[in-house]
Each structure stands twice: as C-alpha cells, then as structure tokens.
Write an enzyme that holds these catalytic residues in place. Structure first.
Site, short mmCIF file in Angstrom:
data_model
loop_
_atom_site.label_atom_id
_atom_site.label_comp_id
_atom_site.label_asym_id
_atom_site.label_seq_id
_atom_site.Cartn_x
_atom_site.Cartn_y
_atom_site.Cartn_z
N ARG A 86 0.91 -0.76 -0.04
CA ARG A 86 -0.09 -0.19 0.35
C ARG A 86 0.74 1.52 0.49
O ARG A 86 0.40 2.60 -0.79
CB ARG A 86 -0.68 -0.11 1.57
CG ARG A 86 -2.05 1.37 1.57
CD ARG A 86 -2.79 1.11 0.49
NE ARG A 86 -4.16 0.15 0.34
CZ ARG A 86 -4.73 0.12 -0.66
NH1 ARG A 86 -5.17 1.22 -1.12
NH2 ARG A 86 -5.02 -0.89 -0.41
N HIS A 332 -5.54 -3.75 5.00
CA HIS A 332 -5.70 -3.02 4.01
C HIS A 332 -3.67 -2.67 3.62
O HIS A 332 -3.55 -2.17 3.11
CB HIS A 332 -5.90 -1.24 4.39
CG HIS A 332 -6.35 -0.17 3.48
ND1 HIS A 332 -5.85 0.79 3.50
CD2 HIS A 332 -7.39 -0.19 3.12
CE1 HIS A 332 -6.48 1.56 2.10
NE2 HIS A 332 -7.20 0.46 2.15
N CYS A 333 -3.07 -1.86 4.44
CA CYS A 333 -1.22 -1.35 4.69
C CYS A 333 -0.81 -2.59 3.82
O CYS A 333 0.53 -2.29 2.71
CB CYS A 333 -1.01 -1.75 6.43
SG CYS A 333 -1.04 -0.44 7.05
N ILE A 334 -1.10 -3.72 3.13
CA ILE A 334 -0.19 -5.06 2.90
C ILE A 334 -0.67 -4.87 1.40
O ILE A 334 -0.13 -6.19 0.20
CB ILE A 334 -0.08 -6.43 3.23
CG1 ILE A 334 -1.04 -7.14 3.90
CG2 ILE A 334 0.30 -5.91 4.62
CD1 ILE A 334 -1.16 -8.45 4.41
#
Length: 343
Positions: A86, A332-334
């Site tokens: 992300r 969400h971050c990955i």
C-alpha cells in the site's frame, strides 16, 4: 490528463501485494518469520476467491511464495526490500475521458527515513508495476504513502497532519502545497485533515499517523471511524478528538459526514504496550470485504456485521491479522487495489 483516484468500492481488476522478504517487518526469529509469511499468504489466498491477486516476490523467496500461495495468485519476480505494498507501490488513478489507467509514483523514504527502514528497491516498484499493467506513470516529489490517504472518488481525501506535513518526509510542505499536489495527481478538491493517528503508530516502527487505520470513507458522506471504548487506552481520547474533527467537516459536495463507530477489540496491550488493533484497516474487494481478526470471536463478528452494513451486498471474511499488526500494519497496508478500467 485529468486524473481521479476512484473509490476503493469501485470494481477492481486485481489486488497487488508484495511477499515478505528479510528485513525489519519479517522478525528476528524463525517463529515470527513463519507467522509473517503465513499471514501474508492467508490474506492473498482469501482475496483470490473474490478477484485476481498479483504478488511481487523477491527471487530468493519465489519457491516459498509458490508453495504457500494459491496457484491462482500470479507471481512477478523483482528485487524486494519492503513488503508494505500500500505504501511503496503505485496509487492507481484513472482519466475518465480517455479511460486511461494511471499510477502515481510517490516519493517514498520508509515513513520518514528512520534508521531501520529500507526503501532503495521499494522505490522502484511503483514504476515496475505501472509498466507491467501498461499504466501511465505519474511521478511525484511528495513523500507520501498509500496508507496515508483515503478518498471517496468524488474529490474528497482524508489525510493526517503528522504524515504529509511530517518534516522528515516533506520539510518544506504546508497544507496548500500538499493539497495542490493531490489535486494534480488524485483529482482532489476537498482535503479533510485529521490532527493525528493512533498512539501505537508513533512508536519507532510506526507511520506517524496513517489514516487507513483510523477512518475510511465507505460511500460519499459516510465514514467508518475506529473507536476505542475503554478509557484505560490512550486512543479513547484520540477517538473522541477525531470524531469531533470529522463531525465538523464536510466533503467535496458540501455534505456533513455521517460517522459510524467501528469499535476496537477488547484487548488493550501486547508485549510492546498499547495495541493499535483496528477493524478500519480492511480491504474492500469485488463482492466482499477482507477484515482483520484479532482472536476475539464476539468482537470480530461485530466488526463483520458493521462492515457488511457499510458495504451492502458484500460478504465480510475475517483473516487473523495479529501477526501483520505485530510487524507494523494491517490488511489494508499490505494490499493495493487496481481499478477496473474500460479501455
């Protein structure tokens, strides 16, 4: 081109990820490394039931990735030194008039150039992905990460003063300059600035306040807000402050936001201190939502119910995200969605 970043709820062509490789996020013991590999693989293997998944993988980890991932996950070999897709990968945008896909290539310095971060290889991955998919690469001198922004697809962006205005990222920036660059790259007309993020996010391995663990726009005028309900946790007051800020804000169409609380799980601490476990850090996919789970059946189920109500017609599935949060982020971050563009 008039670029616009679509809402994450728009249809996707695929989701992009990067398989973990040796580095700070991978952990220092064999057990912690195995937990990280498994968590990334679990997320990908759940997403691929809804939409295609493309995974960047370092050549040294190709065999492991192929063994752990569904055969439906596409692998693309390239040197990897950081696996938070992300943040270091492209932010996809579209030009509606021509149907052209664009890929914003932010400047990335490992969340403010901390001594432990690595980003030499990561900084090349946005261009690598853009070329793979035939997207127009849009270079930006703004040091920014995909987890530091949330949009509604209609001109509104949520962002945080301690991220884009971080002197370790953008020492000469002010709000007007940041907003002008987001207007150029994402088609933003209204910026809603949050004063800060969650407490844990200001630790050494934090991002200094990414919005994607705090709040998200589920539809124009609709916000899900991380809500800590236990007064013993420092984010209890943070949640109240952010609710007050968002309650006074309006979106690009002049609408006040309707805010829905997304309560945190009951756990307050791990071995490092107060946790930042957040159900806000989920991924919307075609027909579904990949939700973070924290081993609390009641809280995880409540989060799924709230997410399914916020995204009508989508099924929420829980993936245990504790190993990802231990490494510094969430689902969400990955991940990074690529919008489906008619060409």
């Amino acid at each position: 081109m008039n670029w616009r970043m679509p809402s994450e709820t728009d249809r996707h062509e695929r989701t992009w990820m990067a398989f973990p490789c040796p580095g700070p996020a991978l952990g220092s013991t064999e057990d912690s490394r195995e937990l990280t590999y498994r968590a990334w693989a679990d997320v990908a293997n759940h997403i691929v039931d809804f939409e295609p998944v493309a995974m960047l993988v370092d050549p040294t980890k190709h065999e492991r990735a192929r063994r752990m991932l569904s055969a439906a996950v596409e692998l693309y070999e390239t040197p990897i030194d950081e696996c938070w897709m992300r943040d270091h990968g492209p932010t996809f945008v579209v030009d509606d008039a021509s149907g052209t896909l664009g890929a914003v290539d932010w400047s990335f310095n490992g969340w403010g150039a901390p001594g432990w971060a690595r980003w030499e290889r990561a900084n090349k991955n946005a261009a690598f992905v853009a070329e793979l998919v035939g997207a127009t690469r849009i270079s930006s001198l703004l040091v920014n990460e995909g987890g530091g922004i949330h949009v509604d697809g209609e001109g509104t962006v949520l962002l945080t003063e301690t991220v884009q205005l971080d002197p370790r990222r953008n020492p000469w920036a002010d709000k007007a300059r940041v907003e002008e660059e987001l207007r150029r790259t994402l088609g933003i007309t209204t910026a809603v600035w949050l004063p800060r993020g969650l407490t844990r996010d200001y630790d050494d391995f934090g991002t200094s306040g990414h919005v994607d663990i705090v709040a998200t726009i589920t539809a124009p005028g609709e916000i899900l807000l991380h809500t800590q309900t236990n007064p013993e946790h420092p984010d209890f007051e943070v949640s109240r402050e952010l609710h007050a800020v968002l309650s006074a804000a309006t979106d690009a169409a002049g609408r006040p936001f309707r805010i829905t609380a997304l309560p945190a799980p009951e756990i307050l601490r791990d071995e490092e201190g107060f946790v930042d476990y957040s159900y806000v850090n989920h991924l919307v996919v075609n027909g579904g939502v990949i939700a973070c789970g924290f081993g609390e059946d009641r809280a995880d189920a409540r989060a799924r119910e709230i997410l399914e109500a916020a995204y009508p017609g989508r099924t929420a599935l829980t993936v245990d995200a504790r190993a990802i949060f231990a490494d510094g982020g969430g689902i969400h971050c990955i991940t990074q969605q690529q919008p489906d563009v008619a060409r």
